[in-house]
Write a protein that holds these residues in place. Structure first.
Motif, PDB file in Angstrom:
ATOM      1  N   GLU A 142       0.835  -1.206   0.000  1.00 55.45           N
ATOM      2  CA  GLU A 142       0.000   0.000   0.000  1.00 55.45           C
ATOM      3  C   GLU A 142       0.868   1.254   0.000  1.00 55.45           C
ATOM      4  O   GLU A 142       0.604   2.210  -0.724  1.00 55.45           O
ATOM      5  CB  GLU A 142      -0.915  -0.046   1.231  1.00 55.45           C
ATOM      6  N   LYS A 146       0.937   4.162  -2.902  1.00 52.24           N
ATOM      7  CA  LYS A 146       0.737   5.586  -2.604  1.00 52.24           C
ATOM      8  C   LYS A 146       1.946   6.393  -3.095  1.00 52.24           C
ATOM      9  O   LYS A 146       1.798   7.432  -3.754  1.00 52.24           O
ATOM     10  CB  LYS A 146       0.530   5.763  -1.097  1.00 52.24           C
ATOM     11  N   ASP A 150       2.062   9.428  -5.784  1.00 50.25           N
ATOM     12  CA  ASP A 150       2.681  10.726  -5.419  1.00 50.25           C
ATOM     13  C   ASP A 150       3.747  11.092  -6.446  1.00 50.25           C
ATOM     14  O   ASP A 150       3.878  12.250  -6.841  1.00 50.25           O
ATOM     15  CB  ASP A 150       3.360  10.637  -4.037  1.00 50.25           C
ATOM     16  N   THR A 334      -7.285   8.303   4.350  1.00 49.57           N
ATOM     17  CA  THR A 334      -6.025   8.579   3.642  1.00 49.57           C
ATOM     18  C   THR A 334      -5.197   7.308   3.427  1.00 49.57           C
ATOM     19  O   THR A 334      -4.084   7.363   2.938  1.00 49.57           O
ATOM     20  CB  THR A 334      -5.176   9.609   4.428  1.00 49.57           C
ATOM     21  N   ALA A 335      -5.752   6.184   3.836  1.00 49.48           N
ATOM     22  CA  ALA A 335      -5.045   4.918   3.586  1.00 49.48           C
ATOM     23  C   ALA A 335      -6.083   3.821   3.390  1.00 49.48           C
ATOM     24  O   ALA A 335      -7.222   3.954   3.850  1.00 49.48           O
ATOM     25  CB  ALA A 335      -4.148   4.575   4.765  1.00 49.48           C
ATOM     26  N   TRP A 451      -5.312   3.434  -5.733  1.00 53.40           N
ATOM     27  CA  TRP A 451      -4.666   4.729  -5.515  1.00 53.40           C
ATOM     28  C   TRP A 451      -4.633   5.568  -6.798  1.00 53.40           C
ATOM     29  O   TRP A 451      -4.901   6.769  -6.774  1.00 53.40           O
ATOM     30  CB  TRP A 451      -3.240   4.535  -4.983  1.00 53.40           C
TER      31      TRP A 451
END
Ligand code: HEM
Length: 490
Positions: A142, A146, A150, A334-335, A451
Protein backbone atom coordinates in the motif's frame (compact mmCIF):
# COMPACT_ATOMS: atom_id res chain seq x y z
CA UNK A 1 29.03 -15.37 -32.84
CA UNK A 2 27.42 -17.81 -30.38
CA UNK A 3 24.04 -16.58 -31.61
CA UNK A 4 24.85 -17.36 -35.24
CA UNK A 5 26.18 -20.82 -34.35
CA UNK A 6 23.05 -21.46 -32.32
CA UNK A 7 20.77 -20.34 -35.13
CA UNK A 8 22.57 -22.51 -37.63
CA UNK A 9 22.49 -25.58 -35.38
CA UNK A 10 18.79 -25.05 -34.53
CA UNK A 11 17.98 -24.78 -38.22
CA UNK A 12 19.82 -27.98 -39.16
CA UNK A 13 18.41 -29.97 -36.27
CA UNK A 14 14.89 -28.73 -36.85
CA UNK A 15 15.09 -29.94 -40.44
CA UNK A 16 16.41 -33.33 -39.38
CA UNK A 17 13.77 -33.69 -36.69
CA UNK A 18 10.92 -32.55 -38.86
CA UNK A 19 11.90 -35.09 -41.49
CA UNK A 20 12.39 -37.83 -38.89
CA UNK A 21 9.41 -37.21 -36.64
CA UNK A 22 6.78 -35.73 -38.95
CA UNK A 23 3.61 -37.72 -39.22
CA UNK A 24 3.78 -38.79 -35.56
CA UNK A 25 0.28 -37.43 -35.02
CA UNK A 26 -1.03 -37.92 -38.53
CA UNK A 27 -0.15 -41.61 -38.34
CA UNK A 28 -2.24 -41.74 -35.15
CA UNK A 29 -5.20 -40.10 -36.90
CA UNK A 30 -4.74 -36.71 -35.26
CA UNK A 31 -4.62 -33.37 -37.08
CA UNK A 32 -1.03 -32.19 -37.22
CA UNK A 33 0.43 -28.69 -37.68
CA UNK A 34 4.17 -28.20 -38.12
CA UNK A 35 6.58 -25.39 -37.49
CA UNK A 36 4.83 -23.10 -34.96
CA UNK A 37 7.91 -22.74 -32.72
CA UNK A 38 10.10 -22.10 -35.72
CA UNK A 39 7.60 -19.58 -37.15
CA UNK A 40 7.63 -17.81 -33.81
CA UNK A 41 11.43 -17.62 -33.53
CA UNK A 42 11.68 -15.80 -36.85
CA UNK A 43 8.24 -14.17 -36.79
CA UNK A 44 6.86 -10.89 -35.53
CA UNK A 45 4.37 -11.96 -32.88
CA UNK A 46 4.12 -13.83 -29.59
CA UNK A 47 3.97 -17.62 -29.47
CA UNK A 48 0.50 -17.52 -27.81
CA UNK A 49 -0.79 -15.70 -30.91
CA UNK A 50 0.56 -18.40 -33.23
CA UNK A 51 -1.10 -21.00 -31.03
CA UNK A 52 -4.38 -19.07 -31.21
CA UNK A 53 -4.28 -19.19 -35.01
CA UNK A 54 -4.00 -22.98 -34.90
CA UNK A 55 -6.66 -23.26 -32.18
CA UNK A 56 -9.14 -21.19 -34.20
CA UNK A 57 -8.39 -22.88 -37.52
CA UNK A 58 -9.08 -26.47 -36.48
CA UNK A 59 -12.25 -27.81 -34.87
CA UNK A 60 -10.42 -30.75 -33.24
CA UNK A 61 -10.10 -30.82 -29.44
CA UNK A 62 -6.55 -32.21 -29.65
CA UNK A 63 -4.14 -30.88 -32.27
CA UNK A 64 -0.66 -32.26 -32.91
CA UNK A 65 2.12 -29.64 -32.90
CA UNK A 66 5.89 -29.86 -32.45
CA UNK A 67 8.01 -28.19 -29.79
CA UNK A 68 11.05 -28.43 -32.05
CA UNK A 69 11.91 -32.11 -31.79
CA UNK A 70 9.13 -33.00 -29.36
CA UNK A 71 5.76 -34.21 -30.67
CA UNK A 72 3.24 -32.27 -28.62
CA UNK A 73 -0.48 -31.98 -28.27
CA UNK A 74 -2.40 -28.73 -28.04
CA UNK A 75 -5.43 -29.26 -25.81
CA UNK A 76 -8.83 -27.60 -26.05
CA UNK A 77 -10.91 -29.93 -23.92
CA UNK A 78 -11.04 -28.48 -20.39
CA UNK A 79 -11.36 -31.89 -18.70
CA UNK A 80 -8.17 -33.00 -20.45
CA UNK A 81 -6.49 -29.77 -19.28
CA UNK A 82 -7.69 -30.35 -15.72
CA UNK A 83 -6.23 -33.87 -15.83
CA UNK A 84 -2.86 -32.54 -17.03
CA UNK A 85 -2.65 -29.75 -14.46
CA UNK A 86 -4.12 -31.55 -11.46
CA UNK A 87 -5.83 -34.97 -11.74
CA UNK A 88 -2.92 -36.77 -13.45
CA UNK A 89 -0.26 -34.35 -12.18
CA UNK A 90 2.23 -37.16 -11.55
CA UNK A 91 2.33 -37.77 -15.32
CA UNK A 92 2.64 -34.10 -16.21
CA UNK A 93 4.56 -32.22 -13.50
CA UNK A 94 7.36 -31.16 -15.88
CA UNK A 95 7.34 -27.87 -17.76
CA UNK A 96 10.14 -29.02 -20.04
CA UNK A 97 12.58 -26.14 -19.83
CA UNK A 98 16.13 -27.47 -19.73
CA UNK A 99 18.47 -25.84 -17.21
CA UNK A 100 22.19 -26.43 -16.73
CA UNK A 101 23.53 -27.06 -13.21
CA UNK A 102 25.99 -24.20 -13.68
CA UNK A 103 23.01 -21.80 -13.95
CA UNK A 104 22.78 -21.22 -10.18
CA UNK A 105 19.64 -19.04 -10.32
CA UNK A 106 17.93 -20.95 -13.14
CA UNK A 107 18.59 -24.37 -11.62
CA UNK A 108 17.16 -23.52 -8.21
CA UNK A 109 14.02 -21.54 -8.96
CA UNK A 110 10.56 -22.93 -8.29
CA UNK A 111 10.01 -23.27 -12.03
CA UNK A 112 12.29 -26.34 -12.14
CA UNK A 113 11.26 -29.76 -13.43
CA UNK A 114 12.88 -32.09 -10.87
CA UNK A 115 9.84 -33.32 -8.93
CA UNK A 116 11.23 -33.98 -5.41
CA UNK A 117 13.21 -30.73 -5.38
CA UNK A 118 10.25 -28.70 -6.70
CA UNK A 119 7.86 -30.32 -4.17
CA UNK A 120 10.15 -29.63 -1.22
CA UNK A 121 10.74 -26.02 -2.28
CA UNK A 122 7.05 -25.41 -3.01
CA UNK A 123 6.07 -26.77 0.43
CA UNK A 124 8.70 -24.64 2.17
CA UNK A 125 7.82 -21.46 0.22
CA UNK A 126 4.03 -21.68 0.42
CA UNK A 127 4.00 -20.10 3.94
CA UNK A 128 5.40 -16.85 2.40
CA UNK A 129 1.90 -16.18 1.11
CA UNK A 130 -0.36 -17.13 4.04
CA UNK A 131 -3.09 -14.63 4.99
CA UNK A 132 -1.14 -13.52 8.05
CA UNK A 133 2.04 -12.77 6.09
CA UNK A 134 0.06 -11.19 3.23
CA UNK A 135 -1.61 -8.88 5.72
CA UNK A 136 1.80 -7.75 6.96
CA UNK A 137 3.18 -7.41 3.44
CA UNK A 138 0.14 -5.40 2.41
CA UNK A 139 1.43 -2.47 4.48
CA UNK A 140 4.45 -2.24 2.15
CA UNK A 141 2.37 -2.80 -0.98
CA UNK A 142 0.00 0.00 0.00
CA UNK A 143 2.85 2.36 0.82
CA UNK A 144 4.45 1.64 -2.55
CA UNK A 145 1.15 2.26 -4.35
CA UNK A 146 0.74 5.59 -2.60
CA UNK A 147 4.38 6.58 -3.26
CA UNK A 148 3.90 5.62 -6.89
CA UNK A 149 0.91 7.91 -7.32
CA UNK A 150 2.68 10.73 -5.42
CA UNK A 151 5.58 10.33 -7.83
CA UNK A 152 3.29 10.65 -10.85
CA UNK A 153 1.66 13.72 -9.28
CA UNK A 154 5.09 15.29 -8.88
CA UNK A 155 5.94 14.72 -12.54
CA UNK A 156 3.04 13.74 -14.79
CA UNK A 157 5.32 13.39 -17.84
CA UNK A 158 6.47 10.10 -16.30
CA UNK A 159 3.22 8.52 -17.49
CA UNK A 160 4.20 9.11 -21.11
CA UNK A 161 5.56 5.57 -20.93
CA UNK A 162 2.93 4.06 -18.62
CA UNK A 163 4.14 0.47 -18.80
CA UNK A 164 7.61 1.42 -17.59
CA UNK A 165 6.10 3.22 -14.62
CA UNK A 166 3.83 0.34 -13.73
CA UNK A 167 6.77 -2.04 -13.97
CA UNK A 168 8.73 0.16 -11.61
CA UNK A 169 5.87 -0.02 -9.14
CA UNK A 170 5.50 -3.80 -9.33
CA UNK A 171 9.24 -4.49 -9.03
CA UNK A 172 9.61 -1.98 -6.18
CA UNK A 173 6.65 -3.34 -4.28
CA UNK A 174 7.83 -6.96 -4.61
CA UNK A 175 11.22 -5.75 -3.36
CA UNK A 176 9.66 -3.93 -0.41
CA UNK A 177 7.01 -6.44 0.58
CA UNK A 178 8.71 -9.75 -0.07
CA UNK A 179 12.20 -9.03 1.09
CA UNK A 180 12.25 -5.75 2.82
CA UNK A 181 14.03 -3.43 0.37
CA UNK A 182 12.55 -0.12 1.45
CA UNK A 183 12.83 2.29 -1.38
CA UNK A 184 10.09 4.57 -2.54
CA UNK A 185 9.60 7.50 -4.87
CA UNK A 186 12.17 8.38 -7.51
CA UNK A 187 14.88 6.20 -6.00
CA UNK A 188 12.76 3.11 -6.67
CA UNK A 189 12.93 3.80 -10.38
CA UNK A 190 16.68 3.72 -10.39
CA UNK A 191 16.96 0.72 -8.11
CA UNK A 192 19.36 -1.92 -9.49
CA UNK A 193 16.71 -4.56 -8.65
CA UNK A 194 14.20 -2.91 -10.95
CA UNK A 195 16.78 -2.61 -13.72
CA UNK A 196 17.83 -6.25 -13.27
CA UNK A 197 14.24 -7.55 -13.34
CA UNK A 198 13.64 -5.46 -16.46
CA UNK A 199 16.73 -6.79 -18.25
CA UNK A 200 16.06 -10.39 -17.27
CA UNK A 201 12.56 -10.41 -18.70
CA UNK A 202 12.41 -8.09 -21.68
CA UNK A 203 12.06 -10.46 -24.64
CA UNK A 204 14.79 -10.29 -27.27
CA UNK A 205 15.84 -12.40 -30.21
CA UNK A 206 18.63 -13.92 -28.17
CA UNK A 207 16.37 -14.86 -25.22
CA UNK A 208 13.80 -16.30 -27.64
CA UNK A 209 16.51 -18.40 -29.26
CA UNK A 210 17.71 -19.62 -25.86
CA UNK A 211 14.10 -20.51 -25.04
CA UNK A 212 13.80 -22.40 -28.32
CA UNK A 213 17.00 -24.34 -27.69
CA UNK A 214 16.20 -25.13 -24.06
CA UNK A 215 12.73 -26.24 -25.03
CA UNK A 216 13.18 -28.02 -28.28
CA UNK A 217 16.81 -29.17 -28.29
CA UNK A 218 17.62 -29.96 -24.63
CA UNK A 219 20.83 -31.85 -25.44
CA UNK A 220 22.14 -28.92 -27.52
CA UNK A 221 21.32 -26.55 -24.65
CA UNK A 222 23.27 -28.86 -22.33
CA UNK A 223 26.20 -29.34 -24.71
CA UNK A 224 26.63 -25.59 -25.17
CA UNK A 225 26.18 -25.09 -21.38
CA UNK A 226 23.79 -22.18 -22.01
CA UNK A 227 22.44 -20.28 -19.03
CA UNK A 228 19.34 -18.11 -18.75
CA UNK A 229 20.25 -15.80 -15.91
CA UNK A 230 24.05 -15.94 -15.66
CA UNK A 231 24.57 -12.19 -16.00
CA UNK A 232 22.42 -11.49 -12.92
CA UNK A 233 23.96 -14.15 -10.70
CA UNK A 234 26.73 -12.20 -9.05
CA UNK A 235 24.70 -9.07 -8.41
CA UNK A 236 21.60 -10.82 -7.15
CA UNK A 237 23.14 -13.49 -4.93
CA UNK A 238 25.45 -10.82 -3.47
CA UNK A 239 22.55 -8.46 -2.80
CA UNK A 240 20.43 -11.12 -1.11
CA UNK A 241 23.38 -12.23 1.03
CA UNK A 242 23.78 -8.68 2.35
CA UNK A 243 20.04 -8.42 3.04
CA UNK A 244 20.25 -11.72 5.02
CA UNK A 245 23.26 -10.41 6.93
CA UNK A 246 21.55 -7.14 7.88
CA UNK A 247 18.29 -8.84 8.82
CA UNK A 248 19.95 -11.40 11.11
CA UNK A 249 20.52 -8.48 13.49
CA UNK A 250 17.25 -6.60 12.85
CA UNK A 251 13.70 -6.90 14.13
CA UNK A 252 11.38 -9.58 12.70
CA UNK A 253 9.05 -8.44 9.90
CA UNK A 254 7.25 -11.66 9.04
CA UNK A 255 8.26 -11.49 5.39
CA UNK A 256 10.13 -13.73 2.95
CA UNK A 257 13.52 -12.90 4.46
CA UNK A 258 12.35 -13.93 7.93
CA UNK A 259 11.10 -17.20 6.48
CA UNK A 260 14.50 -17.75 4.80
CA UNK A 261 16.33 -17.09 8.06
CA UNK A 262 14.02 -19.52 9.89
CA UNK A 263 14.69 -22.18 7.25
CA UNK A 264 18.43 -21.68 7.62
CA UNK A 265 18.15 -21.93 11.39
CA UNK A 266 16.26 -25.23 11.13
CA UNK A 267 19.00 -26.78 8.97
CA UNK A 268 18.58 -29.36 6.20
CA UNK A 269 15.12 -29.29 4.62
CA UNK A 270 13.54 -32.72 4.18
CA UNK A 271 10.40 -33.98 2.50
CA UNK A 272 9.07 -36.88 4.62
CA UNK A 273 7.22 -38.49 1.69
CA UNK A 274 10.01 -38.44 -0.91
CA UNK A 275 12.88 -38.37 1.63
CA UNK A 276 14.47 -35.68 -0.53
CA UNK A 277 16.88 -33.40 1.33
CA UNK A 278 18.18 -29.93 0.45
CA UNK A 279 20.36 -27.41 2.28
CA UNK A 280 18.74 -23.95 2.52
CA UNK A 281 21.90 -22.19 1.34
CA UNK A 282 22.03 -18.48 0.52
CA UNK A 283 22.20 -19.44 -3.18
CA UNK A 284 19.07 -21.64 -3.06
CA UNK A 285 17.11 -18.96 -1.21
CA UNK A 286 18.45 -16.11 -3.36
CA UNK A 287 17.19 -17.99 -6.42
CA UNK A 288 13.66 -17.99 -4.96
CA UNK A 289 13.80 -14.26 -4.27
CA UNK A 290 15.12 -13.70 -7.78
CA UNK A 291 12.27 -15.71 -9.24
CA UNK A 292 9.63 -13.77 -7.30
CA UNK A 293 10.94 -10.66 -9.10
CA UNK A 294 11.08 -12.39 -12.44
CA UNK A 295 7.70 -14.12 -12.16
CA UNK A 296 5.90 -11.26 -10.47
CA UNK A 297 7.09 -7.89 -11.80
CA UNK A 298 6.39 -8.25 -15.50
CA UNK A 299 3.16 -10.25 -15.17
CA UNK A 300 1.61 -7.86 -12.66
CA UNK A 301 2.71 -4.80 -14.67
CA UNK A 302 1.09 -6.31 -17.76
CA UNK A 303 -2.14 -7.02 -15.89
CA UNK A 304 -2.22 -3.40 -14.64
CA UNK A 305 -1.40 -2.04 -18.08
CA UNK A 306 -4.08 -4.05 -19.89
CA UNK A 307 -6.65 -3.16 -17.19
CA UNK A 308 -5.98 0.55 -17.75
CA UNK A 309 -6.03 0.16 -21.55
CA UNK A 310 -9.44 -1.54 -21.35
CA UNK A 311 -10.78 1.01 -18.89
CA UNK A 312 -9.74 3.89 -21.16
CA UNK A 313 -11.92 2.40 -23.90
CA UNK A 314 -14.97 1.76 -21.65
CA UNK A 315 -16.17 4.91 -19.84
CA UNK A 316 -19.21 3.21 -18.28
CA UNK A 317 -17.08 0.49 -16.72
CA UNK A 318 -14.54 3.13 -15.65
CA UNK A 319 -17.28 5.13 -13.91
CA UNK A 320 -18.35 2.03 -11.93
CA UNK A 321 -14.72 1.39 -10.97
CA UNK A 322 -14.44 4.98 -9.69
CA UNK A 323 -17.61 4.47 -7.61
CA UNK A 324 -16.21 1.27 -6.16
CA UNK A 325 -12.90 2.93 -5.25
CA UNK A 326 -14.49 6.14 -3.92
CA UNK A 327 -16.68 4.07 -1.62
CA UNK A 328 -13.55 2.55 -0.06
CA UNK A 329 -11.86 5.94 0.35
CA UNK A 330 -15.01 7.66 1.68
CA UNK A 331 -15.04 9.91 4.78
CA UNK A 332 -11.65 11.38 3.91
CA UNK A 333 -9.71 8.16 4.48
CA UNK A 334 -6.02 8.58 3.64
CA UNK A 335 -5.05 4.92 3.59
CA UNK A 336 -6.61 1.64 2.56
CA UNK A 337 -6.41 -1.54 4.57
CA UNK A 338 -6.00 -5.22 3.80
CA UNK A 339 -9.67 -5.67 4.73
CA UNK A 340 -10.69 -2.95 2.23
CA UNK A 341 -9.39 -5.14 -0.58
CA UNK A 342 -12.46 -7.39 -0.24
CA UNK A 343 -14.68 -4.35 -0.82
CA UNK A 344 -13.08 -3.71 -4.21
CA UNK A 345 -15.13 -6.46 -5.75
CA UNK A 346 -16.04 -4.68 -9.00
CA UNK A 347 -12.40 -3.70 -9.51
CA UNK A 348 -11.51 -7.36 -9.07
CA UNK A 349 -14.01 -8.30 -11.80
CA UNK A 350 -12.49 -5.72 -14.15
CA UNK A 351 -8.96 -6.97 -13.55
CA UNK A 352 -10.10 -10.56 -14.20
CA UNK A 353 -11.78 -9.51 -17.44
CA UNK A 354 -8.61 -7.68 -18.55
CA UNK A 355 -6.55 -10.80 -17.77
CA UNK A 356 -9.07 -12.93 -19.65
CA UNK A 357 -8.70 -10.80 -22.79
CA UNK A 358 -4.96 -10.34 -22.33
CA UNK A 359 -3.55 -13.09 -20.11
CA UNK A 360 -0.04 -11.96 -19.05
CA UNK A 361 1.08 -15.59 -19.52
CA UNK A 362 -0.53 -16.63 -22.79
CA UNK A 363 0.47 -20.30 -22.96
CA UNK A 364 1.70 -23.08 -20.69
CA UNK A 365 3.43 -26.30 -21.50
CA UNK A 366 3.98 -29.60 -19.80
CA UNK A 367 5.98 -32.72 -20.66
CA UNK A 368 4.57 -36.19 -20.04
CA UNK A 369 6.75 -38.20 -17.63
CA UNK A 370 5.15 -41.66 -18.02
CA UNK A 371 2.76 -43.33 -20.44
CA UNK A 372 -0.81 -42.31 -19.68
CA UNK A 373 -4.09 -41.37 -21.37
CA UNK A 374 -6.37 -38.33 -21.60
CA UNK A 375 -9.82 -38.61 -20.01
CA UNK A 376 -11.95 -37.15 -22.86
CA UNK A 377 -11.28 -39.90 -25.45
CA UNK A 378 -8.75 -42.19 -23.76
CA UNK A 379 -6.06 -41.03 -26.20
CA UNK A 380 -2.74 -42.66 -25.23
CA UNK A 381 0.00 -40.16 -24.42
CA UNK A 382 3.53 -41.52 -24.55
CA UNK A 383 6.27 -40.53 -22.11
CA UNK A 384 8.17 -37.41 -23.31
CA UNK A 385 5.22 -36.05 -25.32
CA UNK A 386 4.69 -32.32 -24.89
CA UNK A 387 1.39 -30.68 -23.95
CA UNK A 388 0.49 -27.13 -24.95
CA UNK A 389 -2.18 -25.26 -23.01
CA UNK A 390 -3.07 -22.25 -25.16
CA UNK A 391 -4.43 -19.91 -22.46
CA UNK A 392 -4.84 -16.89 -24.74
CA UNK A 393 -6.83 -18.90 -27.31
CA UNK A 394 -8.99 -20.52 -24.60
CA UNK A 395 -9.75 -17.12 -23.06
CA UNK A 396 -10.96 -15.92 -26.48
CA UNK A 397 -12.98 -19.05 -27.29
CA UNK A 398 -16.54 -18.05 -28.26
CA UNK A 399 -17.94 -21.28 -26.78
CA UNK A 400 -16.47 -20.53 -23.36
CA UNK A 401 -16.82 -16.74 -23.35
CA UNK A 402 -19.60 -15.54 -25.73
CA UNK A 403 -18.59 -12.39 -27.65
CA UNK A 404 -15.02 -12.88 -26.47
CA UNK A 405 -13.74 -9.59 -27.92
CA UNK A 406 -16.19 -7.62 -25.76
CA UNK A 407 -14.98 -6.39 -22.39
CA UNK A 408 -17.65 -7.48 -19.91
CA UNK A 409 -16.58 -7.64 -16.24
CA UNK A 410 -19.95 -9.22 -15.37
CA UNK A 411 -18.53 -12.52 -16.62
CA UNK A 412 -16.66 -12.53 -13.31
CA UNK A 413 -19.54 -11.66 -11.00
CA UNK A 414 -19.71 -14.16 -8.09
CA UNK A 415 -22.84 -15.81 -9.62
CA UNK A 416 -21.25 -16.20 -13.06
CA UNK A 417 -17.93 -17.45 -11.71
CA UNK A 418 -19.81 -20.32 -10.06
CA UNK A 419 -21.05 -21.44 -13.47
CA UNK A 420 -17.58 -21.39 -15.07
CA UNK A 421 -15.45 -24.48 -15.63
CA UNK A 422 -12.46 -24.27 -13.23
CA UNK A 423 -10.05 -24.39 -16.15
CA UNK A 424 -11.66 -21.91 -18.57
CA UNK A 425 -9.99 -18.91 -16.87
CA UNK A 426 -6.32 -19.67 -16.35
CA UNK A 427 -4.55 -16.34 -15.93
CA UNK A 428 -2.69 -17.81 -12.94
CA UNK A 429 -2.45 -21.34 -14.35
CA UNK A 430 -4.08 -24.09 -12.32
CA UNK A 431 -3.64 -27.29 -10.36
CA UNK A 432 -0.56 -28.17 -8.33
CA UNK A 433 1.74 -25.66 -10.06
CA UNK A 434 -0.71 -22.76 -9.93
CA UNK A 435 0.95 -19.37 -9.44
CA UNK A 436 2.23 -19.27 -5.86
CA UNK A 437 2.07 -15.45 -5.84
CA UNK A 438 -1.56 -15.16 -7.01
CA UNK A 439 -2.98 -13.63 -3.83
CA UNK A 440 -0.01 -11.31 -3.49
CA UNK A 441 -0.44 -10.20 -7.13
CA UNK A 442 -4.13 -9.47 -6.60
CA UNK A 443 -3.28 -7.22 -3.65
CA UNK A 444 -0.68 -5.36 -5.74
CA UNK A 445 -3.11 -4.95 -8.64
CA UNK A 446 -5.96 -3.63 -6.54
CA UNK A 447 -3.88 -1.35 -4.31
CA UNK A 448 -2.17 0.26 -7.30
CA UNK A 449 -5.38 0.77 -9.29
CA UNK A 450 -7.25 2.04 -6.22
CA UNK A 451 -4.67 4.73 -5.52
CA UNK A 452 -4.20 5.66 -9.17
CA UNK A 453 -7.91 5.86 -10.06
CA UNK A 454 -8.71 7.67 -6.86
CA UNK A 455 -6.59 10.59 -8.07
CA UNK A 456 -6.87 10.18 -11.85
CA UNK A 457 -9.31 9.17 -14.51
CA UNK A 458 -8.55 8.18 -18.10
CA UNK A 459 -9.09 10.01 -21.36
CA UNK A 460 -11.38 7.95 -23.61
CA UNK A 461 -9.39 5.91 -26.11
CA UNK A 462 -10.32 2.56 -27.62
CA UNK A 463 -7.61 -0.10 -27.47
CA UNK A 464 -7.42 -2.47 -30.44
CA UNK A 465 -4.02 -4.11 -30.67
CA UNK A 466 -3.07 -5.75 -33.95
CA UNK A 467 -0.39 -7.93 -32.44
CA UNK A 468 1.68 -8.33 -29.31
CA UNK A 469 5.42 -8.35 -28.69
CA UNK A 470 7.52 -11.30 -29.78
CA UNK A 471 7.56 -13.19 -26.48
CA UNK A 472 7.60 -16.95 -26.08
CA UNK A 473 5.01 -17.12 -23.33
CA UNK A 474 3.64 -13.68 -22.43
CA UNK A 475 1.35 -11.12 -24.01
CA UNK A 476 2.94 -7.69 -23.89
CA UNK A 477 2.19 -4.35 -25.53
CA UNK A 478 4.53 -2.10 -23.62
CA UNK A 479 4.36 0.83 -26.05
CA UNK A 480 0.57 1.21 -25.81
CA UNK A 481 -0.45 4.41 -24.02
CA UNK A 482 -3.40 6.15 -22.34
CA UNK A 483 -3.71 9.56 -20.83
CA UNK A 484 -4.35 10.19 -17.16
CA UNK A 485 -6.53 13.16 -16.25
CA UNK A 486 -6.54 14.50 -12.72
CA UNK A 487 -9.93 14.10 -11.02
CA UNK A 488 -11.33 17.09 -9.19
CA UNK A 489 -12.58 15.17 -6.15
CA UNK A 490 -9.30 15.52 -4.22
C1 HEM B 1 -0.84 -10.80 -12.43
C2 HEM B 1 0.28 -11.36 -11.99
C3 HEM B 1 0.68 -12.79 -12.22
C4 HEM B 1 0.26 -13.67 -13.18
C5 HEM B 1 -0.77 -13.43 -14.28
C6 HEM B 1 0.96 -14.92 -12.94
C7 HEM B 1 0.78 -16.06 -13.69
C8 HEM B 1 1.44 -17.25 -13.46
C9 HEM B 1 1.26 -18.45 -14.24
C10 HEM B 1 0.29 -18.60 -15.42
C11 HEM B 1 2.07 -19.40 -13.73
C12 HEM B 1 2.22 -20.84 -14.23
C13 HEM B 1 1.22 -21.73 -13.54
C14 HEM B 1 1.16 -23.12 -14.12
O1 HEM B 1 2.11 -23.57 -14.76
O2 HEM B 1 0.12 -23.77 -13.89
C15 HEM B 1 2.79 -18.82 -12.63
C16 HEM B 1 3.72 -19.49 -11.85
C17 HEM B 1 4.45 -18.89 -10.85
N1 HEM B 1 4.29 -17.61 -10.36
FE1 HEM B 1 2.98 -16.22 -11.04
N2 HEM B 1 1.80 -14.76 -11.87
C18 HEM B 1 1.66 -13.47 -11.39
C19 HEM B 1 2.32 -12.92 -10.30
C20 HEM B 1 3.23 -13.56 -9.52
C21 HEM B 1 3.89 -12.99 -8.34
C22 HEM B 1 3.63 -11.59 -7.81
C23 HEM B 1 4.77 -13.93 -7.87
C24 HEM B 1 5.68 -13.88 -6.67
C25 HEM B 1 5.79 -12.91 -5.84
C26 HEM B 1 4.65 -15.10 -8.74
C27 HEM B 1 5.37 -16.27 -8.58
C28 HEM B 1 5.20 -17.41 -9.35
C29 HEM B 1 5.98 -18.63 -9.16
C30 HEM B 1 7.10 -18.83 -8.14
C31 HEM B 1 5.50 -19.57 -10.10
C32 HEM B 1 5.98 -21.00 -10.28
C33 HEM B 1 5.12 -21.91 -9.44
C34 HEM B 1 5.52 -23.39 -9.51
O3 HEM B 1 6.01 -23.84 -10.53
O4 HEM B 1 5.29 -24.08 -8.51
N3 HEM B 1 3.71 -14.83 -9.71
N4 HEM B 1 2.39 -17.51 -12.47
Amino acid sequence: MLLQVLMFLCFIFTLIYILKKRNYWRSRGITEVEGSLWKFTFGDRSLPEYYKEIYDKYEDEQIGVYLGSIPSLMLKNLDDIQAVMAGDFQSFYKRGLTVNKSDILGDNILFIDEYPRWKLLRTKLTPVFTSLRLKTMFLSIEKCAKDFVDLIESDETLMKKPFDMLYTFTAASIGAAVFGIDIGGKEAMESPFVIMAWKALTPSFSTNLKFLTSNAFPWLYKTLQLRFFSEHEEFFIGAVKSVFEARRKAEKRNDFIDLCLELQKNGTMKDPTTEYELEPTDEVLAAQAFFFFIAGADTTANALHFSLLELAGHPTILAKVHDNIDEVFKDGKTAISYEDMDKLQYLDMVVNEAMRKYPPIGQLQRICTRNTELPSNKLKIEKDTGIVIPIYAIHRDEKLFPNPEVCDPERFSPQNVQKMHNYSFMAFGGGNRICIGMRFARLQLKACLAWLLRKYTLEEKVYRPERFERSSFSLRDTNATYKLIRRNNN
